[in-house]
Design an enzyme around this catalytic site. Structure first.
Site, mmCIF file in Angstrom:
data_model
loop_
_atom_site.group_PDB
_atom_site.id
_atom_site.type_symbol
_atom_site.label_atom_id
_atom_site.label_comp_id
_atom_site.label_asym_id
_atom_site.label_seq_id
_atom_site.Cartn_x
_atom_site.Cartn_y
_atom_site.Cartn_z
ATOM 1 N N ASP A 26 10.172 -10.234 -28.772
ATOM 2 C CA ASP A 26 8.776 -10.352 -28.547
ATOM 3 C C ASP A 26 7.596 -11.043 -29.696
ATOM 4 O O ASP A 26 7.817 -10.486 -30.627
ATOM 5 C CB ASP A 26 7.867 -9.279 -27.484
ATOM 6 C CG ASP A 26 6.687 -8.953 -26.994
ATOM 7 O OD1 ASP A 26 6.322 -10.088 -27.064
ATOM 8 O OD2 ASP A 26 6.595 -8.244 -26.297
ATOM 9 N N ASP A 27 7.763 -12.194 -29.292
ATOM 10 C CA ASP A 27 6.623 -13.258 -29.742
ATOM 11 C C ASP A 27 7.295 -13.861 -31.306
ATOM 12 O O ASP A 27 6.502 -13.944 -32.307
ATOM 13 C CB ASP A 27 5.036 -12.140 -30.444
ATOM 14 C CG ASP A 27 4.211 -12.143 -29.823
ATOM 15 O OD1 ASP A 27 4.449 -12.656 -28.280
ATOM 16 O OD2 ASP A 27 3.023 -11.745 -29.696
ATOM 17 N N CYS A 29 4.267 -13.464 -22.154
ATOM 18 C CA CYS A 29 4.898 -12.332 -21.933
ATOM 19 C C CYS A 29 5.480 -11.945 -20.756
ATOM 20 O O CYS A 29 6.567 -12.199 -19.900
ATOM 21 C CB CYS A 29 4.539 -11.282 -22.579
ATOM 22 S SG CYS A 29 3.242 -10.788 -22.512
ATOM 23 N N ARG A 37 8.931 -13.087 -18.753
ATOM 24 C CA ARG A 37 9.446 -12.024 -17.811
ATOM 25 C C ARG A 37 9.631 -12.094 -16.901
ATOM 26 O O ARG A 37 10.648 -11.942 -15.824
ATOM 27 C CB ARG A 37 8.867 -10.568 -18.356
ATOM 28 C CG ARG A 37 9.140 -10.219 -19.897
ATOM 29 C CD ARG A 37 8.898 -8.856 -20.181
ATOM 30 N NE ARG A 37 9.107 -8.164 -21.979
ATOM 31 C CZ ARG A 37 8.781 -9.704 -22.458
ATOM 32 N NH1 ARG A 37 7.813 -10.143 -22.316
ATOM 33 N NH2 ARG A 37 9.242 -8.920 -23.730
ATOM 34 N N LYS A 64 11.718 -3.396 -23.426
ATOM 35 C CA LYS A 64 9.176 -3.408 -22.305
ATOM 36 C C LYS A 64 9.945 -4.522 -20.502
ATOM 37 O O LYS A 64 10.315 -5.251 -20.653
ATOM 38 C CB LYS A 64 8.493 -4.851 -23.739
ATOM 39 C CG LYS A 64 8.266 -5.135 -22.974
ATOM 40 C CD LYS A 64 7.035 -5.745 -24.053
ATOM 41 C CE LYS A 64 5.983 -7.027 -23.805
ATOM 42 N NZ LYS A 64 5.349 -7.571 -24.501
ATOM 43 N N HIS A 111 6.774 -4.649 -19.025
ATOM 44 C CA HIS A 111 5.744 -5.696 -18.701
ATOM 45 C C HIS A 111 5.525 -6.516 -16.931
ATOM 46 O O HIS A 111 5.129 -7.558 -17.636
ATOM 47 C CB HIS A 111 5.156 -6.211 -19.858
ATOM 48 C CG HIS A 111 3.998 -6.640 -20.144
ATOM 49 N ND1 HIS A 111 3.560 -7.654 -21.018
ATOM 50 C CD2 HIS A 111 3.059 -6.116 -19.523
ATOM 51 C CE1 HIS A 111 2.864 -7.754 -21.425
ATOM 52 N NE2 HIS A 111 1.572 -6.453 -19.983
ATOM 53 N N HIS A 122 6.146 -7.796 -31.596
ATOM 54 C CA HIS A 122 5.103 -8.164 -30.966
ATOM 55 C C HIS A 122 3.766 -7.263 -32.087
ATOM 56 O O HIS A 122 4.335 -6.730 -32.388
ATOM 57 C CB HIS A 122 5.380 -7.927 -30.102
ATOM 58 C CG HIS A 122 3.677 -8.053 -29.527
ATOM 59 N ND1 HIS A 122 2.254 -7.242 -29.239
ATOM 60 C CD2 HIS A 122 3.576 -8.734 -28.037
ATOM 61 C CE1 HIS A 122 2.018 -7.930 -28.137
ATOM 62 N NE2 HIS A 122 2.401 -8.723 -27.581
ATOM 63 N N ASP A 147 10.507 -14.408 -25.897
ATOM 64 C CA ASP A 147 9.277 -14.749 -24.462
ATOM 65 C C ASP A 147 8.270 -15.303 -24.765
ATOM 66 O O ASP A 147 7.397 -15.990 -23.363
ATOM 67 C CB ASP A 147 8.577 -13.745 -24.573
ATOM 68 C CG ASP A 147 8.061 -13.321 -25.361
ATOM 69 O OD1 ASP A 147 7.659 -13.192 -26.366
ATOM 70 O OD2 ASP A 147 6.887 -12.082 -24.635
ATOM 71 N N ASN A 148 7.784 -16.179 -25.609
ATOM 72 C CA ASN A 148 6.546 -16.852 -26.430
ATOM 73 C C ASN A 148 6.783 -17.383 -27.239
ATOM 74 O O ASN A 148 7.793 -17.094 -28.063
ATOM 75 C CB ASN A 148 5.604 -17.116 -25.808
ATOM 76 C CG ASN A 148 4.920 -14.963 -26.096
ATOM 77 O OD1 ASN A 148 4.741 -14.117 -24.824
ATOM 78 N ND2 ASN A 148 5.329 -15.256 -27.460
ATOM 79 N N LYS A 180 1.945 -19.071 -28.855
ATOM 80 C CA LYS A 180 1.920 -18.496 -27.786
ATOM 81 C C LYS A 180 0.726 -19.079 -27.060
ATOM 82 O O LYS A 180 -0.689 -19.100 -27.387
ATOM 83 C CB LYS A 180 1.951 -17.331 -27.954
ATOM 84 C CG LYS A 180 1.868 -16.180 -26.929
ATOM 85 C CD LYS A 180 1.638 -14.757 -27.713
ATOM 86 C CE LYS A 180 0.803 -14.176 -26.655
ATOM 87 N NZ LYS A 180 1.432 -12.013 -27.385
#
Length: 515
Positions: free
Chosen positions: A14-15, A52, A56, A109, A111, A192, A308-309, A364
Protein backbone atom coordinates in the site's frame (compact mmCIF):
# COMPACT_ATOMS: atom_id res chain seq x y z
CA UNK A 1 0.89 -32.30 -0.70
CA UNK A 2 1.05 -31.71 -4.47
CA UNK A 3 -2.09 -30.15 -5.91
CA UNK A 4 -3.05 -30.38 -9.57
CA UNK A 5 -3.85 -26.68 -9.97
CA UNK A 6 -1.40 -24.00 -8.86
CA UNK A 7 -1.82 -22.15 -5.62
CA UNK A 8 -2.04 -18.39 -6.17
CA UNK A 9 -0.46 -15.88 -3.79
CA UNK A 10 -1.23 -12.27 -4.75
CA UNK A 11 0.68 -9.84 -2.52
CA UNK A 12 -0.39 -6.21 -2.58
CA UNK A 13 1.39 -3.46 -0.70
CA UNK A 14 0.00 0.00 0.00
CA UNK A 15 1.57 3.30 -1.21
CA UNK A 16 4.89 1.72 -2.20
CA UNK A 17 6.89 3.80 -4.66
CA UNK A 18 7.97 2.45 -8.05
CA UNK A 19 11.67 2.26 -7.15
CA UNK A 20 11.55 1.42 -3.42
CA UNK A 21 12.49 -2.26 -3.70
CA UNK A 22 16.15 -3.21 -4.00
CA UNK A 23 15.40 -5.14 -7.19
CA UNK A 24 13.98 -1.94 -8.73
CA UNK A 25 16.82 0.34 -7.62
CA UNK A 26 15.89 1.32 -4.07
CA UNK A 27 18.21 1.50 -1.06
CA UNK A 28 15.69 -0.13 1.32
CA UNK A 29 16.62 -3.66 2.39
CA UNK A 30 14.18 -6.04 0.66
CA UNK A 31 16.19 -9.29 0.27
CA UNK A 32 13.19 -11.62 0.16
CA UNK A 33 11.42 -9.79 -2.64
CA UNK A 34 14.73 -9.28 -4.39
CA UNK A 35 15.28 -13.04 -4.34
CA UNK A 36 11.85 -13.61 -5.87
CA UNK A 37 12.79 -11.12 -8.57
CA UNK A 38 16.15 -12.80 -9.14
CA UNK A 39 14.43 -16.14 -9.67
CA UNK A 40 11.42 -14.67 -11.44
CA UNK A 41 10.29 -11.89 -13.74
CA UNK A 42 10.08 -8.12 -13.17
CA UNK A 43 7.67 -5.86 -15.06
CA UNK A 44 8.57 -2.19 -15.52
CA UNK A 45 5.38 -0.80 -17.13
CA UNK A 46 2.64 -2.42 -15.11
CA UNK A 47 -0.19 -0.16 -14.00
CA UNK A 48 -2.64 0.27 -11.14
CA UNK A 49 -5.52 2.75 -10.92
CA UNK A 50 -3.71 5.58 -9.06
CA UNK A 51 -5.24 5.14 -5.59
CA UNK A 52 -6.13 2.44 -3.09
CA UNK A 53 -9.89 1.85 -3.53
CA UNK A 54 -9.99 2.07 -7.34
CA UNK A 55 -6.89 -0.10 -7.67
CA UNK A 56 -8.33 -2.77 -5.39
CA UNK A 57 -11.55 -2.72 -7.37
CA UNK A 58 -9.62 -3.28 -10.63
CA UNK A 59 -7.44 -5.96 -9.12
CA UNK A 60 -10.34 -7.91 -7.62
CA UNK A 61 -12.78 -7.73 -10.54
CA UNK A 62 -10.92 -7.55 -13.85
CA UNK A 63 -12.89 -4.46 -14.91
CA UNK A 64 -12.13 -0.76 -14.61
CA UNK A 65 -12.87 0.72 -11.17
CA UNK A 66 -15.81 2.85 -12.30
CA UNK A 67 -17.44 -0.24 -13.83
CA UNK A 68 -17.06 -2.00 -10.49
CA UNK A 69 -18.64 1.00 -8.73
CA UNK A 70 -15.50 2.43 -7.10
CA UNK A 71 -14.27 5.22 -9.33
CA UNK A 72 -13.36 7.29 -6.30
CA UNK A 73 -13.28 5.99 -2.71
CA UNK A 74 -15.75 4.14 -0.45
CA UNK A 75 -18.31 6.94 -0.13
CA UNK A 76 -21.61 6.33 -1.96
CA UNK A 77 -22.20 9.25 -4.33
CA UNK A 78 -25.28 7.60 -5.79
CA UNK A 79 -24.10 7.47 -9.39
CA UNK A 80 -23.15 4.21 -11.13
CA UNK A 81 -19.39 4.71 -11.18
CA UNK A 82 -19.18 6.05 -7.63
CA UNK A 83 -21.23 3.79 -5.35
CA UNK A 84 -18.25 3.18 -3.08
CA UNK A 85 -18.66 -0.60 -3.03
CA UNK A 86 -18.32 -3.50 -5.47
CA UNK A 87 -21.53 -3.72 -7.48
CA UNK A 88 -23.44 -6.90 -8.33
CA UNK A 89 -22.53 -6.51 -12.00
CA UNK A 90 -18.95 -7.63 -11.33
CA UNK A 91 -17.47 -10.76 -9.77
CA UNK A 92 -14.35 -10.98 -7.64
CA UNK A 93 -11.30 -13.18 -8.05
CA UNK A 94 -12.45 -15.02 -4.94
CA UNK A 95 -15.95 -15.67 -6.29
CA UNK A 96 -14.61 -16.99 -9.60
CA UNK A 97 -11.84 -19.12 -8.11
CA UNK A 98 -14.07 -20.57 -5.40
CA UNK A 99 -16.40 -21.79 -8.15
CA UNK A 100 -13.28 -23.38 -9.67
CA UNK A 101 -12.53 -25.41 -6.54
CA UNK A 102 -10.20 -23.02 -4.70
CA UNK A 103 -10.02 -22.14 -1.04
CA UNK A 104 -10.12 -18.33 -0.93
CA UNK A 105 -8.39 -16.29 1.76
CA UNK A 106 -7.76 -12.61 2.40
CA UNK A 107 -5.36 -11.39 5.04
CA UNK A 108 -4.82 -7.63 5.15
CA UNK A 109 -6.66 -4.59 3.84
CA UNK A 110 -10.11 -4.73 2.17
CA UNK A 111 -11.19 -1.09 1.53
CA UNK A 112 -13.67 -1.73 -1.26
CA UNK A 113 -16.85 -0.85 0.55
CA UNK A 114 -19.60 -2.01 2.83
CA UNK A 115 -20.06 -5.49 1.34
CA UNK A 116 -17.66 -7.56 3.38
CA UNK A 117 -15.02 -9.97 2.02
CA UNK A 118 -17.08 -12.98 3.10
CA UNK A 119 -20.00 -11.68 1.04
CA UNK A 120 -17.71 -11.38 -2.00
CA UNK A 121 -16.28 -14.87 -2.16
CA UNK A 122 -13.61 -15.13 0.51
CA UNK A 123 -13.83 -18.11 2.87
CA UNK A 124 -11.76 -16.40 5.56
CA UNK A 125 -10.63 -12.87 6.32
CA UNK A 126 -8.36 -11.22 8.83
CA UNK A 127 -7.37 -7.60 8.69
CA UNK A 128 -8.48 -4.02 8.17
CA UNK A 129 -11.85 -3.33 6.56
CA UNK A 130 -11.22 0.38 6.05
CA UNK A 131 -8.36 2.36 4.59
CA UNK A 132 -5.85 3.05 7.34
CA UNK A 133 -5.39 2.76 11.10
CA UNK A 134 -2.68 2.44 13.73
CA UNK A 135 -0.33 -0.46 13.13
CA UNK A 136 -0.02 -0.88 16.90
CA UNK A 137 -3.72 -1.12 17.85
CA UNK A 138 -5.22 -4.58 17.35
CA UNK A 139 -8.82 -3.42 17.84
CA UNK A 140 -8.86 -2.11 14.25
CA UNK A 141 -8.20 -5.60 12.83
CA UNK A 142 -11.00 -8.14 12.65
CA UNK A 143 -11.55 -11.82 11.88
CA UNK A 144 -14.40 -12.95 9.63
CA UNK A 145 -16.56 -14.97 9.74
CA UNK A 146 -16.89 -14.20 13.42
CA UNK A 147 -15.96 -17.06 15.69
CA UNK A 148 -13.25 -18.51 13.46
CA UNK A 149 -9.82 -19.16 15.05
CA UNK A 150 -7.87 -15.97 15.66
CA UNK A 151 -4.41 -15.23 17.06
CA UNK A 152 -4.18 -13.47 20.40
CA UNK A 153 -1.54 -10.88 21.21
CA UNK A 154 -0.38 -9.64 24.59
CA UNK A 155 0.03 -5.95 25.40
CA UNK A 156 2.75 -4.38 23.24
CA UNK A 157 3.15 -7.51 21.09
CA UNK A 158 0.81 -6.57 18.23
CA UNK A 159 2.13 -5.02 15.01
CA UNK A 160 -0.23 -5.14 12.03
CA UNK A 161 2.20 -6.32 9.35
CA UNK A 162 3.27 -9.24 11.55
CA UNK A 163 -0.32 -10.11 12.52
CA UNK A 164 -1.51 -10.07 8.90
CA UNK A 165 1.26 -12.54 8.08
CA UNK A 166 0.46 -14.70 11.12
CA UNK A 167 -3.08 -15.17 9.90
CA UNK A 168 -2.00 -15.68 6.29
CA UNK A 169 0.20 -18.55 7.47
CA UNK A 170 -2.72 -19.98 9.44
CA UNK A 171 -4.89 -19.89 6.31
CA UNK A 172 -2.21 -21.63 4.26
CA UNK A 173 -1.89 -24.33 6.92
CA UNK A 174 -5.66 -24.81 6.94
CA UNK A 175 -5.61 -25.32 3.16
CA UNK A 176 -3.30 -28.31 3.58
CA UNK A 177 -6.07 -30.38 5.16
CA UNK A 178 -7.36 -31.37 1.71
CA UNK A 179 -6.26 -31.43 -1.92
CA UNK A 180 -7.94 -28.18 -2.95
CA UNK A 181 -5.60 -25.40 -4.13
CA UNK A 182 -5.86 -21.97 -2.54
CA UNK A 183 -5.97 -18.34 -3.57
CA UNK A 184 -4.47 -16.07 -0.91
CA UNK A 185 -4.79 -12.31 -1.32
CA UNK A 186 -2.13 -11.00 1.06
CA UNK A 187 -2.94 -7.31 1.18
CA UNK A 188 -0.54 -5.42 3.44
CA UNK A 189 -1.46 -1.91 4.58
CA UNK A 190 2.24 -1.03 4.91
CA UNK A 191 3.79 1.41 4.15
CA UNK A 192 0.62 3.57 4.12
CA UNK A 193 0.44 6.24 6.81
CA UNK A 194 0.37 6.47 9.77
CA UNK A 195 4.10 5.83 9.51
CA UNK A 196 4.80 3.43 12.38
CA UNK A 197 7.42 0.73 12.79
CA UNK A 198 9.47 -1.10 15.42
CA UNK A 199 12.45 0.92 16.64
CA UNK A 200 14.94 -1.76 15.69
CA UNK A 201 13.87 -1.44 12.07
CA UNK A 202 13.81 2.37 12.08
CA UNK A 203 17.35 2.57 13.46
CA UNK A 204 18.74 0.90 10.32
CA UNK A 205 17.84 3.88 8.15
CA UNK A 206 18.31 7.20 9.93
CA UNK A 207 21.95 7.68 8.90
CA UNK A 208 21.16 6.57 5.37
CA UNK A 209 18.64 9.35 4.74
CA UNK A 210 20.81 12.16 6.07
CA UNK A 211 21.98 12.65 2.47
CA UNK A 212 18.48 13.90 1.56
CA UNK A 213 16.04 13.27 -1.24
CA UNK A 214 18.06 14.85 -4.07
CA UNK A 215 20.99 12.50 -3.52
CA UNK A 216 18.67 9.51 -3.02
CA UNK A 217 17.02 10.24 -6.37
CA UNK A 218 20.37 10.45 -8.16
CA UNK A 219 21.62 7.20 -6.63
CA UNK A 220 18.41 5.35 -7.41
CA UNK A 221 18.54 6.47 -11.02
CA UNK A 222 22.02 4.98 -11.48
CA UNK A 223 21.08 1.68 -9.81
CA UNK A 224 17.94 1.42 -11.95
CA UNK A 225 20.04 1.78 -15.08
CA UNK A 226 22.37 -0.96 -13.85
CA UNK A 227 19.38 -3.21 -13.09
CA UNK A 228 17.88 -2.39 -16.51
CA UNK A 229 14.52 -1.43 -15.00
CA UNK A 230 14.82 1.83 -16.97
CA UNK A 231 16.53 2.86 -20.20
CA UNK A 232 20.21 3.73 -19.77
CA UNK A 233 19.58 7.13 -21.38
CA UNK A 234 16.73 8.10 -19.05
CA UNK A 235 17.15 11.40 -17.24
CA UNK A 236 15.89 12.34 -13.81
CA UNK A 237 12.75 14.47 -13.82
CA UNK A 238 12.86 17.87 -12.14
CA UNK A 239 11.55 17.92 -8.58
CA UNK A 240 7.80 17.36 -8.80
CA UNK A 241 5.00 19.74 -8.05
CA UNK A 242 2.58 19.21 -5.19
CA UNK A 243 -0.93 20.36 -4.27
CA UNK A 244 -2.68 20.46 -0.91
CA UNK A 245 -5.82 18.40 -0.30
CA UNK A 246 -8.19 21.17 -1.39
CA UNK A 247 -5.98 22.11 -4.37
CA UNK A 248 -5.86 25.69 -3.13
CA UNK A 249 -2.10 25.80 -2.61
CA UNK A 250 0.65 24.29 -4.71
CA UNK A 251 4.39 24.46 -5.14
CA UNK A 252 7.51 22.55 -6.15
CA UNK A 253 9.51 20.33 -3.82
CA UNK A 254 12.52 22.28 -2.50
CA UNK A 255 16.19 21.42 -2.89
CA UNK A 256 17.32 19.39 0.13
CA UNK A 257 20.20 21.74 0.84
CA UNK A 258 17.81 24.68 1.17
CA UNK A 259 16.02 23.13 4.15
CA UNK A 260 16.57 24.20 7.77
CA UNK A 261 18.62 21.66 9.86
CA UNK A 262 15.79 20.99 12.35
CA UNK A 263 13.36 20.33 9.51
CA UNK A 264 15.88 17.99 7.91
CA UNK A 265 16.08 15.92 11.11
CA UNK A 266 12.29 15.65 11.20
CA UNK A 267 12.15 14.60 7.53
CA UNK A 268 14.98 12.09 7.93
CA UNK A 269 13.06 10.38 10.73
CA UNK A 270 9.88 10.24 8.64
CA UNK A 271 11.63 8.55 5.73
CA UNK A 272 13.48 6.18 8.09
CA UNK A 273 10.13 5.03 9.50
CA UNK A 274 8.73 4.56 6.00
CA UNK A 275 11.77 2.50 4.98
CA UNK A 276 11.43 0.44 8.16
CA UNK A 277 7.81 -0.36 7.25
CA UNK A 278 8.90 -1.59 3.81
CA UNK A 279 11.74 -3.57 5.40
CA UNK A 280 9.36 -5.18 7.90
CA UNK A 281 6.91 -6.03 5.14
CA UNK A 282 9.71 -7.74 3.22
CA UNK A 283 10.67 -9.72 6.33
CA UNK A 284 7.10 -10.96 6.52
CA UNK A 285 6.99 -11.88 2.85
CA UNK A 286 10.09 -13.92 3.64
CA UNK A 287 8.19 -15.79 6.35
CA UNK A 288 5.52 -16.80 3.85
CA UNK A 289 8.00 -17.82 1.14
CA UNK A 290 10.00 -19.89 3.63
CA UNK A 291 6.83 -21.67 4.72
CA UNK A 292 5.98 -22.56 1.13
CA UNK A 293 9.53 -23.69 0.44
CA UNK A 294 9.64 -25.83 3.61
CA UNK A 295 6.47 -27.60 2.46
CA UNK A 296 7.74 -28.05 -1.12
CA UNK A 297 4.93 -25.86 -2.44
CA UNK A 298 6.81 -22.87 -3.81
CA UNK A 299 7.39 -24.25 -7.31
CA UNK A 300 3.66 -24.84 -7.86
CA UNK A 301 2.59 -21.46 -6.46
CA UNK A 302 2.14 -18.40 -8.64
CA UNK A 303 3.45 -15.52 -6.53
CA UNK A 304 2.77 -11.95 -7.64
CA UNK A 305 3.86 -8.81 -5.81
CA UNK A 306 2.66 -5.27 -6.62
CA UNK A 307 1.59 -1.90 -5.15
CA UNK A 308 -1.83 -0.26 -5.24
CA UNK A 309 -0.59 3.16 -6.40
CA UNK A 310 2.47 5.35 -6.55
CA UNK A 311 4.18 6.93 -3.57
CA UNK A 312 2.00 9.10 -1.32
CA UNK A 313 2.75 12.85 -1.57
CA UNK A 314 -0.06 13.98 0.72
CA UNK A 315 0.03 16.97 0.93
CA UNK A 316 3.27 19.01 0.85
CA UNK A 317 7.03 18.53 1.32
CA UNK A 318 6.81 18.30 5.13
CA UNK A 319 4.06 15.67 5.48
CA UNK A 320 1.29 15.77 8.06
CA UNK A 321 0.75 14.66 11.65
CA UNK A 322 -3.04 14.95 11.72
CA UNK A 323 -5.14 13.37 8.96
CA UNK A 324 -8.21 15.51 9.62
CA UNK A 325 -6.52 18.92 9.48
CA UNK A 326 -3.42 17.84 7.47
CA UNK A 327 -1.41 19.89 9.98
CA UNK A 328 2.34 19.43 10.23
CA UNK A 329 4.30 19.52 13.48
CA UNK A 330 8.06 20.00 13.49
CA UNK A 331 9.54 17.33 15.77
CA UNK A 332 12.75 18.15 17.63
CA UNK A 333 15.22 16.57 20.07
CA UNK A 334 13.79 13.76 22.22
CA UNK A 335 10.46 13.98 20.40
CA UNK A 336 12.16 12.54 17.31
CA UNK A 337 12.68 9.23 19.09
CA UNK A 338 8.94 8.88 19.73
CA UNK A 339 8.12 9.17 16.04
CA UNK A 340 6.91 5.83 14.68
CA UNK A 341 5.69 4.58 18.05
CA UNK A 342 2.13 3.77 19.19
CA UNK A 343 1.33 7.37 20.11
CA UNK A 344 2.58 8.89 16.86
CA UNK A 345 0.95 9.68 13.53
CA UNK A 346 2.87 10.85 10.46
CA UNK A 347 3.10 10.93 6.70
CA UNK A 348 6.38 11.73 4.93
CA UNK A 349 5.33 14.31 2.36
CA UNK A 350 5.86 15.07 -1.31
CA UNK A 351 9.65 15.43 -1.23
CA UNK A 352 10.25 11.85 -0.16
CA UNK A 353 7.38 10.61 -2.34
CA UNK A 354 9.16 12.21 -5.28
CA UNK A 355 12.26 10.16 -4.37
CA UNK A 356 10.24 6.95 -4.03
CA UNK A 357 8.81 7.52 -7.53
CA UNK A 358 12.30 7.90 -9.06
CA UNK A 359 12.68 8.68 -11.91
CA UNK A 360 9.02 9.21 -12.79
CA UNK A 361 6.76 12.26 -12.65
CA UNK A 362 4.12 12.74 -9.97
CA UNK A 363 2.71 10.27 -7.47
CA UNK A 364 -0.45 8.70 -6.00
CA UNK A 365 -3.73 10.26 -7.28
CA UNK A 366 -2.23 11.19 -10.68
CA UNK A 367 -2.28 9.43 -14.05
CA UNK A 368 1.31 10.39 -14.84
CA UNK A 369 3.73 7.48 -14.59
CA UNK A 370 4.71 8.10 -10.97
CA UNK A 371 1.08 7.74 -9.89
CA UNK A 372 0.07 4.59 -11.76
CA UNK A 373 3.29 2.57 -12.15
CA UNK A 374 3.83 -0.39 -9.84
CA UNK A 375 6.64 -2.85 -9.53
CA UNK A 376 5.34 -6.29 -10.46
CA UNK A 377 7.34 -9.38 -9.52
CA UNK A 378 6.16 -12.72 -10.90
CA UNK A 379 7.57 -15.97 -9.47
CA UNK A 380 6.33 -19.38 -10.62
CA UNK A 381 9.19 -21.82 -11.31
CA UNK A 382 6.98 -24.50 -12.87
CA UNK A 383 5.70 -22.19 -15.62
CA UNK A 384 7.72 -18.94 -15.73
CA UNK A 385 11.26 -19.75 -16.81
CA UNK A 386 12.63 -16.22 -17.11
CA UNK A 387 14.81 -15.94 -14.02
CA UNK A 388 15.98 -12.41 -13.42
CA UNK A 389 14.53 -11.02 -16.64
CA UNK A 390 12.88 -7.64 -17.07
CA UNK A 391 9.77 -7.18 -19.22
CA UNK A 392 8.49 -3.82 -20.48
CA UNK A 393 5.02 -5.03 -21.43
CA UNK A 394 2.30 -2.49 -20.46
CA UNK A 395 -0.12 -4.47 -18.28
CA UNK A 396 -2.78 -3.46 -15.76
CA UNK A 397 -4.49 -4.74 -12.62
CA UNK A 398 -7.50 -5.62 -14.80
CA UNK A 399 -5.32 -8.42 -16.24
CA UNK A 400 -5.21 -10.49 -13.05
CA UNK A 401 -8.73 -11.88 -13.51
CA UNK A 402 -8.08 -13.01 -17.09
CA UNK A 403 -4.74 -14.49 -16.05
CA UNK A 404 -6.15 -16.51 -13.16
CA UNK A 405 -9.05 -17.77 -15.26
CA UNK A 406 -6.53 -18.84 -17.89
CA UNK A 407 -4.09 -20.69 -15.64
CA UNK A 408 -6.75 -22.45 -13.54
CA UNK A 409 -9.15 -23.43 -16.31
CA UNK A 410 -11.95 -21.77 -14.35
CA UNK A 411 -14.96 -20.32 -16.19
CA UNK A 412 -15.67 -16.60 -16.02
CA UNK A 413 -19.46 -16.28 -15.65
CA UNK A 414 -21.87 -14.32 -17.79
CA UNK A 415 -24.28 -14.40 -14.86
CA UNK A 416 -23.63 -14.80 -11.13
CA UNK A 417 -26.21 -15.08 -8.35
CA UNK A 418 -28.92 -13.84 -10.70
CA UNK A 419 -26.99 -10.83 -11.99
CA UNK A 420 -25.66 -10.27 -15.49
CA UNK A 421 -21.89 -9.82 -15.21
CA UNK A 422 -19.73 -7.38 -17.13
CA UNK A 423 -17.17 -9.01 -19.44
CA UNK A 424 -13.53 -8.92 -18.41
CA UNK A 425 -11.58 -5.88 -19.58
CA UNK A 426 -8.14 -7.40 -19.11
CA UNK A 427 -5.99 -9.89 -20.99
CA UNK A 428 -4.23 -13.00 -19.71
CA UNK A 429 -0.61 -12.34 -18.83
CA UNK A 430 0.37 -15.96 -19.36
CA UNK A 431 1.77 -15.39 -22.88
CA UNK A 432 3.82 -12.49 -21.48
CA UNK A 433 5.08 -14.66 -18.61
CA UNK A 434 6.33 -17.14 -21.21
CA UNK A 435 7.94 -14.51 -23.42
CA UNK A 436 5.58 -14.97 -26.36
CA UNK A 437 4.59 -12.17 -28.77
CA UNK A 438 1.69 -10.16 -27.40
CA UNK A 439 -1.09 -8.02 -28.77
CA UNK A 440 -0.97 -4.25 -28.55
CA UNK A 441 -2.70 -2.58 -25.61
CA UNK A 442 -5.01 0.34 -25.04
CA UNK A 443 -5.35 1.21 -21.35
CA UNK A 444 -7.40 3.93 -19.67
CA UNK A 445 -7.18 5.87 -16.42
CA UNK A 446 -9.23 8.40 -14.44
CA UNK A 447 -9.11 9.43 -10.82
CA UNK A 448 -10.24 12.82 -9.43
CA UNK A 449 -10.24 14.13 -13.02
CA UNK A 450 -6.60 13.21 -13.55
CA UNK A 451 -6.85 11.23 -16.79
CA UNK A 452 -4.86 9.19 -19.28
CA UNK A 453 -5.10 6.81 -22.20
CA UNK A 454 -2.20 4.70 -23.41
CA UNK A 455 -2.21 3.25 -26.93
CA UNK A 456 0.92 1.20 -27.54
CA UNK A 457 3.84 3.61 -27.13
CA UNK A 458 1.66 6.74 -27.06
CA UNK A 459 0.24 8.17 -23.86
CA UNK A 460 -2.18 11.09 -23.55
CA UNK A 461 -2.40 12.38 -19.98
CA UNK A 462 -3.65 15.37 -18.05
CA UNK A 463 -3.70 16.86 -14.57
CA UNK A 464 -7.19 17.98 -13.55
CA UNK A 465 -6.83 21.72 -14.16
CA UNK A 466 -4.58 21.47 -17.21
CA UNK A 467 -4.57 20.63 -20.89
CA UNK A 468 -3.86 17.18 -22.29
CA UNK A 469 -0.19 16.26 -22.79
CA UNK A 470 1.17 13.68 -25.27
CA UNK A 471 4.23 11.51 -24.68
CA UNK A 472 6.01 8.68 -26.47
CA UNK A 473 6.70 6.01 -23.84
CA UNK A 474 9.39 4.34 -25.93
CA UNK A 475 11.78 7.24 -25.54
CA UNK A 476 10.18 9.49 -22.91
CA UNK A 477 8.88 7.38 -20.02
CA UNK A 478 9.52 10.28 -17.63
CA UNK A 479 7.02 12.46 -19.55
CA UNK A 480 9.31 15.44 -19.99
CA UNK A 481 8.84 16.19 -23.72
CA UNK A 482 5.20 17.08 -24.39
CA UNK A 483 4.44 16.39 -28.07
CA UNK A 484 0.81 17.57 -28.07
CA UNK A 485 1.54 20.52 -30.36
CA UNK A 486 3.49 18.29 -32.75
CA UNK A 487 0.71 15.74 -33.22
CA UNK A 488 -2.65 17.55 -32.86
CA UNK A 489 -4.55 14.90 -34.84
CA UNK A 490 -3.27 12.13 -32.55
CA UNK A 491 -4.25 14.19 -29.51
CA UNK A 492 -7.80 14.64 -30.82
CA UNK A 493 -8.11 10.96 -31.72
CA UNK A 494 -6.92 9.80 -28.29
CA UNK A 495 -9.11 12.37 -26.49
CA UNK A 496 -12.10 10.93 -28.34
CA UNK A 497 -11.03 7.40 -27.37
CA UNK A 498 -10.86 8.47 -23.74
CA UNK A 499 -14.28 10.17 -23.88
CA UNK A 500 -15.89 7.07 -25.37
CA UNK A 501 -14.30 4.90 -22.69
CA UNK A 502 -15.40 7.33 -19.97
CA UNK A 503 -18.98 7.17 -21.20
CA UNK A 504 -18.92 3.38 -21.41
CA UNK A 505 -17.42 2.84 -17.96
CA UNK A 506 -19.50 5.33 -15.92
CA UNK A 507 -16.77 7.90 -15.37
CA UNK A 508 -19.50 10.47 -16.13
CA UNK A 509 -21.36 11.85 -14.23
CA UNK A 510 -19.15 12.18 -11.17
CA UNK A 511 -21.72 13.23 -8.55
CA UNK A 512 -25.36 14.18 -8.39
CA UNK A 513 -24.38 17.74 -7.42
CA UNK A 514 -22.12 18.12 -10.45
CA UNK A 515 -24.54 16.50 -12.92
Amino acid sequence: MVKSKPNILLILTDDLGFSDLGSYGGEISTPNLDQLAKNGLRFTQFYNSARCCPSRASLLTGVYPHQAGIGLMDEDRETPGYRGYLKDQCVTLAEVLREGGYHTYLSGKWHVGKRMPIERGFDDFYGLLGGFASFWDKKNYVRLPKGRPERSYSEGEFYATDAITDHALDFIEESRHDEQPYFLYLSYNAPHFPLQAPKEDISKYEKLYEKGWDKIREERLERMKQLQTINENMELTPRSEYWDRDRENSGVNPAWESIDPDRKKDLIRRMAIYAAMVDRMDQNVGRVIKNLRDHNELDNTLVLFCSDNGACAEWDPWGFDDWITTSNFLHRKEDLDRMGGPDSYHSYGSGWANACSTPLRMYKHYAHEGGISTPLIVHWPEEVNRSGEVDHYPGHFIDFMATFVDITGTSYPEEFQGNKILPMEGKSLMPVFQGKPTETRILYFEHEEHCAVRENEWKLVKIKEREWELYNMNNDRTEMNNLANNYPERVEKMKQMWEEWAEKTNVHPRTKAEK
